[in-house]
Scaffold this motif. Structure first.
Motif, PDB file in Angstrom:
ATOM      1  N   ILE A  84      48.772 -35.224  -9.474  1.00 51.20           N
ATOM      2  CA  ILE A  84      47.966 -35.417 -10.684  1.00 51.20           C
ATOM      3  C   ILE A  84      47.654 -34.051 -11.281  1.00 51.20           C
ATOM      4  CG2 ILE A  84      45.762 -36.301 -11.591  1.00 51.20           C
ATOM      5  CD1 ILE A  84      45.621 -38.036  -8.975  1.00 51.20           C
ATOM      6  N   VAL A  85      47.818 -33.949 -12.582  1.00 47.54           N
ATOM      7  CA  VAL A  85      47.385 -32.743 -13.307  1.00 47.54           C
ATOM      8  C   VAL A  85      46.492 -33.193 -14.453  1.00 47.54           C
ATOM      9  CG1 VAL A  85      48.076 -30.645 -14.508  1.00 47.54           C
ATOM     10  CG2 VAL A  85      49.582 -31.611 -12.754  1.00 47.54           C
ATOM     11  N   ASN A  86      45.193 -33.094 -14.243  1.00 45.18           N
ATOM     12  CA  ASN A  86      44.243 -33.443 -15.302  1.00 45.18           C
ATOM     13  C   ASN A  86      44.237 -32.319 -16.342  1.00 45.18           C
ATOM     14  OD1 ASN A  86      43.366 -35.841 -14.003  1.00 45.18           O
ATOM     15  ND2 ASN A  86      42.088 -34.621 -12.646  1.00 45.18           N
ATOM     16  N   THR A  87      44.219 -32.703 -17.598  1.00 40.90           N
ATOM     17  CA  THR A  87      44.318 -31.696 -18.665  1.00 40.90           C
ATOM     18  C   THR A  87      43.294 -31.940 -19.764  1.00 40.90           C
ATOM     19  OG1 THR A  87      46.685 -31.440 -18.234  1.00 40.90           O
ATOM     20  CG2 THR A  87      45.874 -30.609 -20.340  1.00 40.90           C
ATOM     21  N   GLY A  88      42.431 -30.922 -19.960  1.00 41.84           N
ATOM     22  CA  GLY A  88      41.520 -30.929 -21.104  1.00 41.84           C
ATOM     23  C   GLY A  88      40.432 -31.993 -21.037  1.00 41.84           C
ATOM     24  N   ARG A  89      39.742 -32.140 -22.151  1.00 42.11           N
ATOM     25  CA  ARG A  89      38.614 -33.084 -22.212  1.00 42.11           C
ATOM     26  C   ARG A  89      39.067 -34.515 -21.957  1.00 42.11           C
ATOM     27  NH1 ARG A  89      36.631 -36.559 -26.035  1.00 42.11           N
ATOM     28  NH2 ARG A  89      38.269 -35.937 -27.480  1.00 42.11           N
ATOM     29  N   VAL A  90      40.131 -34.921 -22.611  1.00 38.37           N
ATOM     30  CA  VAL A  90      40.599 -36.302 -22.476  1.00 38.37           C
ATOM     31  C   VAL A  90      41.078 -36.554 -21.047  1.00 38.37           C
ATOM     32  CG1 VAL A  90      42.362 -37.946 -23.248  1.00 38.37           C
ATOM     33  CG2 VAL A  90      41.110 -36.572 -24.922  1.00 38.37           C
ATOM     34  N   GLY A  91      41.722 -35.561 -20.453  1.00 36.29           N
ATOM     35  CA  GLY A  91      42.193 -35.685 -19.076  1.00 36.29           C
ATOM     36  C   GLY A  91      41.120 -35.442 -18.030  1.00 36.29           C
ATOM     37  N   ARG A  92      39.897 -35.169 -18.481  1.00 39.24           N
ATOM     38  CA  ARG A  92      38.731 -34.931 -17.604  1.00 39.24           C
ATOM     39  C   ARG A  92      38.978 -33.783 -16.636  1.00 39.24           C
ATOM     40  NH1 ARG A  92      35.182 -40.176 -16.116  1.00 39.24           N
ATOM     41  NH2 ARG A  92      35.240 -41.184 -18.129  1.00 39.24           N
ATOM     42  N   GLN A  93      39.604 -32.731 -17.137  1.00 43.60           N
ATOM     43  CA  GLN A  93      39.783 -31.535 -16.319  1.00 43.60           C
ATOM     44  C   GLN A  93      38.425 -30.882 -16.098  1.00 43.60           C
ATOM     45  OE1 GLN A  93      42.594 -28.801 -18.017  1.00 43.60           O
ATOM     46  NE2 GLN A  93      42.456 -27.351 -16.309  1.00 43.60           N
ATOM     47  N   VAL A  95      38.125 -27.964 -13.689  1.00 39.87           N
ATOM     48  CA  VAL A  95      38.370 -26.540 -13.425  1.00 39.87           C
ATOM     49  C   VAL A  95      39.539 -26.090 -14.303  1.00 39.87           C
ATOM     50  CG1 VAL A  95      39.021 -24.821 -11.708  1.00 39.87           C
ATOM     51  CG2 VAL A  95      37.507 -26.720 -11.062  1.00 39.87           C
ATOM     52  N   TYR A  96      39.257 -25.122 -15.172  1.00 38.13           N
ATOM     53  CA  TYR A  96      40.266 -24.695 -16.151  1.00 38.13           C
ATOM     54  C   TYR A  96      41.127 -23.556 -15.620  1.00 38.13           C
ATOM     55  CZ  TYR A  96      39.010 -28.056 -19.651  1.00 38.13           C
ATOM     56  OH  TYR A  96      38.850 -29.247 -20.324  1.00 38.13           O
ATOM     57  N   HIS A  97      41.749 -23.836 -14.486  1.00 36.66           N
ATOM     58  CA  HIS A  97      42.848 -23.039 -13.923  1.00 36.66           C
ATOM     59  C   HIS A  97      43.843 -24.094 -13.456  1.00 36.66           C
ATOM     60  CE1 HIS A  97      44.285 -19.446 -11.317  1.00 36.66           C
ATOM     61  NE2 HIS A  97      45.149 -20.452 -11.107  1.00 36.66           N
ATOM     62  N   LEU A  98      45.000 -24.125 -14.059  1.00 36.08           N
ATOM     63  CA  LEU A  98      45.963 -25.200 -13.830  1.00 36.08           C
ATOM     64  C   LEU A  98      46.133 -25.475 -12.337  1.00 36.08           C
ATOM     65  CD1 LEU A  98      49.365 -25.413 -15.718  1.00 36.08           C
ATOM     66  CD2 LEU A  98      48.939 -26.531 -13.553  1.00 36.08           C
ATOM     67  N   HIS A  99      46.045 -26.736 -11.964  1.00 37.25           N
ATOM     68  CA  HIS A  99      46.216 -27.111 -10.554  1.00 37.25           C
ATOM     69  C   HIS A  99      46.855 -28.485 -10.461  1.00 37.25           C
ATOM     70  CE1 HIS A  99      42.191 -28.219 -11.962  1.00 37.25           C
ATOM     71  NE2 HIS A  99      42.282 -29.299 -11.199  1.00 37.25           N
ATOM     72  N   VAL A 100      47.668 -28.642  -9.434  1.00 32.32           N
ATOM     73  CA  VAL A 100      48.306 -29.924  -9.149  1.00 32.32           C
ATOM     74  C   VAL A 100      47.605 -30.523  -7.944  1.00 32.32           C
ATOM     75  CG1 VAL A 100      50.446 -31.066  -8.461  1.00 32.32           C
ATOM     76  CG2 VAL A 100      50.527 -29.125 -10.050  1.00 32.32           C
ATOM     77  N   HIS A 101      46.988 -31.693  -8.152  1.00 37.99           N
ATOM     78  CA  HIS A 101      46.426 -32.425  -7.017  1.00 37.99           C
ATOM     79  C   HIS A 101      47.572 -33.115  -6.277  1.00 37.99           C
ATOM     80  CE1 HIS A 101      42.119 -32.661  -8.549  1.00 37.99           C
ATOM     81  NE2 HIS A 101      42.754 -32.394  -9.676  1.00 37.99           N
ATOM     82  N   VAL A 102      47.557 -33.025  -4.952  1.00 36.38           N
ATOM     83  CA  VAL A 102      48.468 -33.811  -4.110  1.00 36.38           C
ATOM     84  C   VAL A 102      47.588 -34.732  -3.280  1.00 36.38           C
ATOM     85  CG1 VAL A 102      50.186 -33.766  -2.266  1.00 36.38           C
ATOM     86  CG2 VAL A 102      50.190 -31.981  -4.028  1.00 36.38           C
ATOM     87  N   VAL A 103      47.697 -36.025  -3.550  1.00 39.35           N
ATOM     88  CA  VAL A 103      46.788 -37.013  -2.968  1.00 39.35           C
ATOM     89  C   VAL A 103      47.609 -38.041  -2.197  1.00 39.35           C
ATOM     90  CG1 VAL A 103      45.047 -38.765  -3.494  1.00 39.35           C
ATOM     91  CG2 VAL A 103      45.199 -36.711  -4.911  1.00 39.35           C
TER      92      VAL A 103
END
Ligand code: AMP
Ligand code: ZN
Length: 115
Positions: A84-93, A95-103
């Motif tokens: 998962i890569v949440n992005t921006g306000r709509v993506g409910r990010q 922490v504003y340092h790009l990160h890939v969640h592995v769940v």
């Protein structure tokens, strides 16, 4: 970026449970896991979000995704996992340092989005 929490983890200024590190990529356990496996894989370079990706980030983002795949395998997510890569306000990010969640984990995850 002096006020970025993930840059501080990269710099070693705040602790994290690191799983993997090389010249360009760092992976560590999420501090507030939502599943038995929940790791974050980040470029060491401060890229605020997916929305800011540029062509010059191609190589490092390739390294991030390859690391995410290997980490999932090493954490025994052999039957699947979610990135998962949440992005921006709509993506409910948050922490504003790009990160890939592995769940992942032994159980099937809930649907990605509720209808
Ligand atoms: P996002 O909403 O995609 O920006 O997710 C940010 C994630 O970073 C959340 O899952 C947090 O639990 C996680 N997080 C925040 N601070 C830390 C930290 N110091 N160490 C590890 N994970 C963190
Ligand atoms: Zn940063």
């Amino acid at each position: 970026m002096s006020d970025c929490i993930f840059c501080k983890i990269v710099a070693g200024d705040i602790p994290a449970k690191k799983i993997y590190e090389d010249e360009h990529v760092l992976a560590f356990h999420d501090i507030n896991p939502v599943a038995p496996v929940h790791t974050l894989v980040i470029p060491k370079l401060h890229i605020p979000s997916m929305a800011e990706l540029q062509p010059e980030h191609e190589a490092v983002m390739g390294k991030v995704m390859i690391a995410a795949s290997r980490i999932a395998r090493e954490l025994h997510c052999t039957d699947g996992f979610r990135t998962i890569v949440n992005t921006g306000r709509v993506g409910r990010q948050e922490v504003y340092h790009l990160h890939v969640h592995v769940v992942g984990g032994p159980d099937v995850l809930p649907a990605m989005l509720k209808r």
